[in-house]
Motif scaffolding. Sequence first.
Motif, mmCIF file in Angstrom:
data_model
loop_
_atom_site.group_PDB
_atom_site.id
_atom_site.type_symbol
_atom_site.label_atom_id
_atom_site.label_comp_id
_atom_site.label_asym_id
_atom_site.label_seq_id
_atom_site.Cartn_x
_atom_site.Cartn_y
_atom_site.Cartn_z
ATOM 1 N N PHE A 17 -26.902 46.536 -84.962
ATOM 2 C CA PHE A 17 -26.425 47.632 -85.794
ATOM 3 C C PHE A 17 -26.463 47.196 -87.249
ATOM 4 C CE2 PHE A 17 -22.749 45.245 -84.299
ATOM 5 C CZ PHE A 17 -21.984 45.045 -85.429
ATOM 6 N N LEU A 18 -26.415 48.182 -88.132
ATOM 7 C CA LEU A 18 -26.346 47.926 -89.565
ATOM 8 C C LEU A 18 -24.914 48.150 -90.005
ATOM 9 C CD1 LEU A 18 -29.586 49.708 -90.813
ATOM 10 C CD2 LEU A 18 -29.196 47.254 -90.524
ATOM 11 N N ALA A 19 -24.356 47.179 -90.721
ATOM 12 C CA ALA A 19 -22.964 47.277 -91.141
ATOM 13 C C ALA A 19 -22.842 47.066 -92.640
ATOM 14 C CB ALA A 19 -22.123 46.237 -90.413
ATOM 15 N N ASP A 20 -22.009 47.865 -93.239
ATOM 16 C CA ASP A 20 -21.624 47.645 -94.627
ATOM 17 C C ASP A 20 -20.800 46.357 -94.631
ATOM 18 O OD1 ASP A 20 -19.628 47.759 -96.858
ATOM 19 O OD2 ASP A 20 -20.732 49.591 -97.329
ATOM 20 N N PRO A 21 -20.987 45.480 -95.587
ATOM 21 C CA PRO A 21 -20.233 44.213 -95.596
ATOM 22 C C PRO A 21 -18.717 44.373 -95.603
ATOM 23 C CG PRO A 21 -22.034 44.115 -97.160
ATOM 24 C CD PRO A 21 -21.974 45.547 -96.673
ATOM 25 N N LEU A 63 -9.126 43.235 -88.375
ATOM 26 C CA LEU A 63 -9.077 42.156 -89.361
ATOM 27 C C LEU A 63 -10.356 41.321 -89.412
ATOM 28 C CD1 LEU A 63 -5.450 40.757 -89.018
ATOM 29 C CD2 LEU A 63 -6.333 42.476 -90.598
ATOM 30 N N VAL A 64 -11.350 41.690 -88.627
ATOM 31 C CA VAL A 64 -12.622 40.973 -88.589
ATOM 32 C C VAL A 64 -13.683 41.878 -89.203
ATOM 33 C CG1 VAL A 64 -14.380 39.956 -87.072
ATOM 34 C CG2 VAL A 64 -11.951 39.747 -86.479
ATOM 35 N N LEU A 65 -14.490 41.325 -90.079
ATOM 36 C CA LEU A 65 -15.593 42.108 -90.633
ATOM 37 C C LEU A 65 -16.717 42.180 -89.615
ATOM 38 C CD1 LEU A 65 -15.678 40.763 -94.291
ATOM 39 C CD2 LEU A 65 -14.775 42.970 -93.486
ATOM 40 N N GLY A 66 -17.322 43.345 -89.510
ATOM 41 C CA GLY A 66 -18.424 43.517 -88.569
ATOM 42 C C GLY A 66 -19.546 42.528 -88.807
ATOM 43 N N VAL A 67 -19.852 42.231 -90.075
ATOM 44 C CA VAL A 67 -20.959 41.317 -90.385
ATOM 45 C C VAL A 67 -20.649 39.890 -89.944
ATOM 46 C CG1 VAL A 67 -21.874 42.738 -92.263
ATOM 47 C CG2 VAL A 67 -20.177 40.960 -92.761
ATOM 48 N N GLU A 68 -19.374 39.565 -89.774
ATOM 49 C CA GLU A 68 -18.996 38.232 -89.298
ATOM 50 C C GLU A 68 -19.335 38.016 -87.833
ATOM 51 O OE1 GLU A 68 -15.089 36.687 -91.481
ATOM 52 O OE2 GLU A 68 -14.773 38.629 -90.500
ATOM 53 N N THR A 69 -19.671 39.082 -87.122
ATOM 54 C CA THR A 69 -19.913 38.968 -85.688
ATOM 55 C C THR A 69 -21.380 38.770 -85.347
ATOM 56 O OG1 THR A 69 -20.091 41.365 -85.341
ATOM 57 C CG2 THR A 69 -17.875 40.384 -85.217
ATOM 58 N N ASP A 70 -22.228 38.567 -86.336
ATOM 59 C CA ASP A 70 -23.643 38.313 -86.053
ATOM 60 C C ASP A 70 -23.745 37.077 -85.166
ATOM 61 O OD1 ASP A 70 -26.398 38.952 -86.340
ATOM 62 O OD2 ASP A 70 -26.605 37.277 -87.740
#
Length: 159
Positions: A17-21, A63-70
């Motif tokens: 998926f594409l996530a805004d930071p 509390l977790v950013l989506g981009v941190e889950t790459d």
Amino acid sequence: MSKMHVTATVNGDEVEFLADPRETLLDCLRDHLDLTGSKEGCGTGDCGACSVMLNGRLVPSCLVLGVETDGATIETIEGMAPEGALHPLQRKFIEHAALQCGFCTPGFLVAAKALLEKNPDPSESEIRYWLAGNLCRCTGYDKIVRAVQDAAAEMRGAA
């Protein structure tokens, strides 16, 4: 701000998926992956309604950013019973009437599953301690604790 490409394993399936930071994992799950079981209760990590497993750890997805889950492995409430049959915890929550409005239930179930994977025979006080990060305004918690105890016994084969 440009969106970032994220690849993760969610409930056993590789997804992209594409996530805004600035987007939270909760927002990414709900808005990009249509996994709406996790709920936003507080947005500050205090209520447990958005609990998911991230690389084997119970976390508030707000509390977790989506981009941190790459590259991460994520388990949500939707992955609790992938074959369609209810997980023992889900069945016991129903049998013990351990839910009322249901808003907090996904977070409680994910947290309880994490507990039983770590400790298959928890005491009542261990269950209460483990679930202390999940808030419910309807049930009074006793039925939730009894449901977890009963599910733990069943999962151990003691029921």
